[in-house]
Design a protein around this motif. Structure first.
Motif, PDB file in Angstrom:
ATOM      1  N   HIS A  91       0.763  -1.179   0.012  1.00  0.00           N
ATOM      2  CA  HIS A  91      -0.040   0.180  -0.306  1.00  0.00           C
ATOM      3  C   HIS A  91       1.179   1.244   0.085  1.00  0.00           C
ATOM      4  O   HIS A  91       0.130   2.340  -0.389  1.00  0.00           O
ATOM      5  CB  HIS A  91      -1.144  -0.128   1.180  1.00  0.00           C
ATOM      6  N   CYS A  92       2.064   1.169   0.701  1.00  0.00           N
ATOM      7  CA  CYS A  92       2.816   2.094   0.667  1.00  0.00           C
ATOM      8  C   CYS A  92       3.464   2.583   0.032  1.00  0.00           C
ATOM      9  O   CYS A  92       3.842   3.506  -0.433  1.00  0.00           O
ATOM     10  CB  CYS A  92       4.267   2.618   1.851  1.00  0.00           C
ATOM     11  N   ASP A  93       3.927   1.600  -1.329  1.00  0.00           N
ATOM     12  CA  ASP A  93       5.007   2.188  -2.333  1.00  0.00           C
ATOM     13  C   ASP A  93       3.783   1.754  -3.365  1.00  0.00           C
ATOM     14  O   ASP A  93       4.931   2.518  -4.443  1.00  0.00           O
ATOM     15  CB  ASP A  93       5.453  -0.065  -2.748  1.00  0.00           C
ATOM     16  N   LYS A  94       2.580   1.859  -3.080  1.00  0.00           N
ATOM     17  CA  LYS A  94       1.774   2.602  -4.593  1.00  0.00           C
ATOM     18  C   LYS A  94       1.859   3.875  -4.818  1.00  0.00           C
ATOM     19  O   LYS A  94       2.072   4.630  -4.150  1.00  0.00           O
ATOM     20  CB  LYS A  94      -0.263   2.064  -4.100  1.00  0.00           C
ATOM     21  N   PRO A  95       2.046   4.392  -6.082  1.00  0.00           N
ATOM     22  CA  PRO A  95       1.509   5.855  -6.173  1.00  0.00           C
ATOM     23  C   PRO A  95       0.541   6.715  -5.393  1.00  0.00           C
ATOM     24  O   PRO A  95      -0.436   6.144  -5.440  1.00  0.00           O
ATOM     25  CB  PRO A  95       1.709   5.971  -8.004  1.00  0.00           C
ATOM     26  N   GLN A  96       0.624   7.963  -5.227  1.00  0.00           N
ATOM     27  CA  GLN A  96      -0.826   8.239  -4.622  1.00  0.00           C
ATOM     28  C   GLN A  96      -1.922   7.924  -5.547  1.00  0.00           C
ATOM     29  O   GLN A  96      -2.658   8.339  -4.322  1.00  0.00           O
ATOM     30  CB  GLN A  96       0.127  10.244  -3.783  1.00  0.00           C
ATOM     31  N   GLU A  97      -2.236   8.545  -6.822  1.00  0.00           N
ATOM     32  CA  GLU A  97      -3.022   8.418  -7.079  1.00  0.00           C
ATOM     33  C   GLU A  97      -4.115   7.548  -7.008  1.00  0.00           C
ATOM     34  O   GLU A  97      -4.718   6.490  -6.820  1.00  0.00           O
ATOM     35  CB  GLU A  97      -3.080   9.334  -8.205  1.00  0.00           C
ATOM     36  N   ASP A  98      -3.164   6.037  -7.332  1.00  0.00           N
ATOM     37  CA  ASP A  98      -3.416   4.688  -6.697  1.00  0.00           C
ATOM     38  C   ASP A  98      -4.459   4.493  -5.212  1.00  0.00           C
ATOM     39  O   ASP A  98      -5.070   3.198  -5.016  1.00  0.00           O
ATOM     40  CB  ASP A  98      -2.379   3.810  -6.698  1.00  0.00           C
ATOM     41  N   LYS A  99      -4.065   5.412  -4.443  1.00  0.00           N
ATOM     42  CA  LYS A  99      -4.497   4.942  -2.979  1.00  0.00           C
ATOM     43  C   LYS A  99      -5.606   5.305  -2.351  1.00  0.00           C
ATOM     44  O   LYS A  99      -6.403   5.559  -1.868  1.00  0.00           O
ATOM     45  CB  LYS A  99      -3.390   5.602  -1.774  1.00  0.00           C
ATOM     46  N   LYS A 100      -6.196   6.210  -4.047  1.00  0.00           N
ATOM     47  CA  LYS A 100      -7.783   6.849  -3.303  1.00  0.00           C
ATOM     48  C   LYS A 100      -8.878   5.935  -3.610  1.00  0.00           C
ATOM     49  O   LYS A 100      -8.622   5.171  -4.221  1.00  0.00           O
ATOM     50  CB  LYS A 100      -8.287   8.063  -4.820  1.00  0.00           C
TER      51      LYS A 100
END
Length: 82
Positions: A73-82
């Motif tokens: 989760h932390c390694d995902k690009p920011q826009e993928d965390k929405k």
């Protein structure tokens, strides 16, 4: 694919996957309750795996699985965390 992911968690903590079949049986019973339109979210599936590992008493494996999910989760690009 799911079985392989769980097996990797067992290997990560050097614990025999003796209860892996029990975990998979548990998942086969509960997953259908969470499927909608033939789909299940990866987050829900991950939560179910964690619970199944805990139910069979493989707490260290569950912890390894939780930490793996958190890192992913932390390694995902920011826009993928929405």
């Amino acid at each position: 694919k799911l079985r392989s992911s769980i097996l990797k968690a067992y290997e990560a903590v050097n614990i025999s996957p003796a209860k892996l079949d029990d975990v998979m049986e548990n998942l086969k019973l509960v997953i259908p309750e969470y499927v909608e339109d033939d789909k299940i979210s990866s987050a829900v599936l991950g939560d179910l795996v964690e619970k199944a590992l805990i139910q069979v008493g493989d707490f260290d494996v569950a912890k390894a699985f939780i930490l793996y999910r958190w890192k992913a989760h932390c390694d995902k690009p920011q826009e993928d965390k929405k």
